[in-house]
Design a protein around this motif. Structure first.
Motif, PDB file in Angstrom:
ATOM      1  N   ALA A   1      24.678 -16.443   7.116  1.00  0.00           N
ATOM      2  CA  ALA A   1      25.005 -17.828   6.759  1.00  0.00           C
ATOM      3  C   ALA A   1      26.145 -18.280   7.660  1.00  0.00           C
ATOM      4  O   ALA A   1      26.921 -17.458   8.157  1.00  0.00           O
ATOM      5  CB  ALA A   1      25.430 -17.914   5.293  1.00  0.00           C
ATOM      6  N   LEU A   2      26.243 -19.578   7.879  1.00  0.00           N
ATOM      7  CA  LEU A   2      27.287 -20.119   8.737  1.00  0.00           C
ATOM      8  C   LEU A   2      28.651 -19.894   8.108  1.00  0.00           C
ATOM      9  O   LEU A   2      28.859 -20.198   6.934  1.00  0.00           O
ATOM     10  CB  LEU A   2      27.063 -21.612   8.964  1.00  0.00           C
ATOM     11  CG  LEU A   2      28.091 -22.295   9.868  1.00  0.00           C
ATOM     12  CD1 LEU A   2      27.946 -21.794  11.305  1.00  0.00           C
ATOM     13  CD2 LEU A   2      27.936 -23.793   9.811  1.00  0.00           C
ATOM     14  N   ASP A   3      29.572 -19.341   8.879  1.00  0.00           N
ATOM     15  CA  ASP A   3      30.961 -19.184   8.454  1.00  0.00           C
ATOM     16  C   ASP A   3      31.762 -20.283   9.143  1.00  0.00           C
ATOM     17  O   ASP A   3      32.047 -20.178  10.335  1.00  0.00           O
ATOM     18  CB  ASP A   3      31.485 -17.806   8.851  1.00  0.00           C
ATOM     19  CG  ASP A   3      32.939 -17.595   8.486  1.00  0.00           C
ATOM     20  OD1 ASP A   3      33.569 -18.536   7.941  1.00  0.00           O
ATOM     21  OD2 ASP A   3      33.451 -16.499   8.750  1.00  0.00           O
ATOM     22  N   PRO A   4      32.131 -21.346   8.425  1.00  0.00           N
ATOM     23  CA  PRO A   4      32.823 -22.461   9.072  1.00  0.00           C
ATOM     24  C   PRO A   4      34.223 -22.100   9.560  1.00  0.00           C
ATOM     25  O   PRO A   4      34.807 -22.840  10.344  1.00  0.00           O
ATOM     26  CB  PRO A   4      32.868 -23.541   7.988  1.00  0.00           C
ATOM     27  CG  PRO A   4      32.648 -22.838   6.714  1.00  0.00           C
ATOM     28  CD  PRO A   4      31.864 -21.594   7.024  1.00  0.00           C
ATOM     29  N   THR A   5      34.758 -20.957   9.134  1.00  0.00           N
ATOM     30  CA  THR A   5      36.080 -20.540   9.600  1.00  0.00           C
ATOM     31  C   THR A   5      36.001 -19.744  10.900  1.00  0.00           C
ATOM     32  O   THR A   5      37.027 -19.493  11.531  1.00  0.00           O
ATOM     33  CB  THR A   5      36.802 -19.694   8.534  1.00  0.00           C
ATOM     34  OG1 THR A   5      36.067 -18.481   8.320  1.00  0.00           O
ATOM     35  CG2 THR A   5      36.934 -20.450   7.230  1.00  0.00           C
ATOM     36  N   ALA A   6      34.793 -19.357  11.311  1.00  0.00           N
ATOM     37  CA  ALA A   6      34.633 -18.601  12.554  1.00  0.00           C
ATOM     38  C   ALA A   6      34.848 -19.532  13.745  1.00  0.00           C
ATOM     39  O   ALA A   6      34.336 -20.652  13.770  1.00  0.00           O
ATOM     40  CB  ALA A   6      33.251 -17.973  12.623  1.00  0.00           C
ATOM     41  N   GLU A   7      35.570 -19.051  14.722  1.00  0.00           N
ATOM     42  CA  GLU A   7      35.825 -19.847  15.920  1.00  0.00           C
ATOM     43  C   GLU A   7      34.545 -20.056  16.725  1.00  0.00           C
ATOM     44  O   GLU A   7      34.319 -21.116  17.291  1.00  0.00           O
ATOM     45  CB  GLU A   7      36.860 -19.136  16.781  1.00  0.00           C
ATOM     46  CG  GLU A   7      37.305 -19.918  17.987  1.00  0.00           C
ATOM     47  CD  GLU A   7      38.410 -19.219  18.740  1.00  0.00           C
ATOM     48  OE1 GLU A   7      38.357 -19.241  19.976  1.00  0.00           O
ATOM     49  OE2 GLU A   7      39.301 -18.641  18.097  1.00  0.00           O
ATOM     50  N   GLU A   8      33.703 -19.019  16.745  1.00  0.00           N
ATOM     51  CA  GLU A   8      32.476 -19.085  17.535  1.00  0.00           C
ATOM     52  C   GLU A   8      31.363 -18.317  16.826  1.00  0.00           C
ATOM     53  O   GLU A   8      31.578 -17.203  16.372  1.00  0.00           O
ATOM     54  CB  GLU A   8      32.744 -18.473  18.911  1.00  0.00           C
ATOM     55  CG  GLU A   8      31.612 -18.551  19.873  1.00  0.00           C
ATOM     56  CD  GLU A   8      32.006 -18.007  21.233  1.00  0.00           C
ATOM     57  OE1 GLU A   8      32.496 -18.797  22.047  1.00  0.00           O
ATOM     58  OE2 GLU A   8      31.843 -16.802  21.453  1.00  0.00           O
ATOM     59  N   THR A   9      30.192 -18.931  16.731  1.00  0.00           N
ATOM     60  CA  THR A   9      29.004 -18.261  16.213  1.00  0.00           C
ATOM     61  C   THR A   9      28.008 -18.188  17.351  1.00  0.00           C
ATOM     62  O   THR A   9      27.639 -19.204  17.939  1.00  0.00           O
ATOM     63  CB  THR A   9      28.402 -19.026  15.019  1.00  0.00           C
ATOM     64  OG1 THR A   9      29.409 -19.193  14.009  1.00  0.00           O
ATOM     65  CG2 THR A   9      27.226 -18.273  14.434  1.00  0.00           C
ATOM     66  N   LEU A  10      27.583 -16.972  17.669  1.00  0.00           N
ATOM     67  CA  LEU A  10      26.667 -16.723  18.770  1.00  0.00           C
ATOM     68  C   LEU A  10      25.261 -16.515  18.235  1.00  0.00           C
ATOM     69  O   LEU A  10      25.056 -15.736  17.305  1.00  0.00           O
ATOM     70  CB  LEU A  10      27.111 -15.474  19.538  1.00  0.00           C
ATOM     71  CG  LEU A  10      26.145 -14.938  20.588  1.00  0.00           C
ATOM     72  CD1 LEU A  10      26.062 -15.898  21.766  1.00  0.00           C
ATOM     73  CD2 LEU A  10      26.574 -13.567  21.053  1.00  0.00           C
ATOM     74  N   PHE A  11      24.307 -17.230  18.811  1.00  0.00           N
ATOM     75  CA  PHE A  11      22.897 -17.072  18.468  1.00  0.00           C
ATOM     76  C   PHE A  11      22.186 -16.483  19.669  1.00  0.00           C
ATOM     77  O   PHE A  11      22.330 -16.981  20.780  1.00  0.00           O
ATOM     78  CB  PHE A  11      22.264 -18.423  18.117  1.00  0.00           C
ATOM     79  CG  PHE A  11      22.786 -19.010  16.844  1.00  0.00           C
ATOM     80  CD1 PHE A  11      22.150 -18.763  15.644  1.00  0.00           C
ATOM     81  CD2 PHE A  11      23.928 -19.788  16.844  1.00  0.00           C
ATOM     82  CE1 PHE A  11      22.632 -19.293  14.465  1.00  0.00           C
ATOM     83  CE2 PHE A  11      24.417 -20.325  15.670  1.00  0.00           C
ATOM     84  CZ  PHE A  11      23.771 -20.079  14.483  1.00  0.00           C
TER      85      PHE A  11
END
Length: 73
Positions: free
Chosen positions: A56-66
């Protein structure tokens, strides 16, 4: 600003969004769902350069890599 980073055969695409803006957060959640349903895996960077898969999306993460599924032959 948080970043969604999408890797594919053309390189990468970056989308920045403000997690405190409800419209942008809704867009990011929808994009997360779209990419993961298309077979992409999602990961966030942890301490010391390690990465962790996320479901699930973590809005506190600086970067989400797909990144796409690996295809072997």
């Amino acid at each position: 600003m948080a970043t969604i980073l999408i890797m594919d055969h053309t390189g990468d695409t970056r989308h920045h969004f403000d997690p405190s803006d409800s419209e942008q957060l809704a867009w990011a959640n929808a994009r997360f769902a779209e990419l993961t349903s298309d077979g992409y895996s999602a990961a966030v960077r942890k301490s010391h350069g390690e990465a962790a898969l996320v479901r699930a999306l973590d809005p506190t993460a600086e970067e989400t890599l797909f990144y796409p599924r690996l295809v072997g032959g």
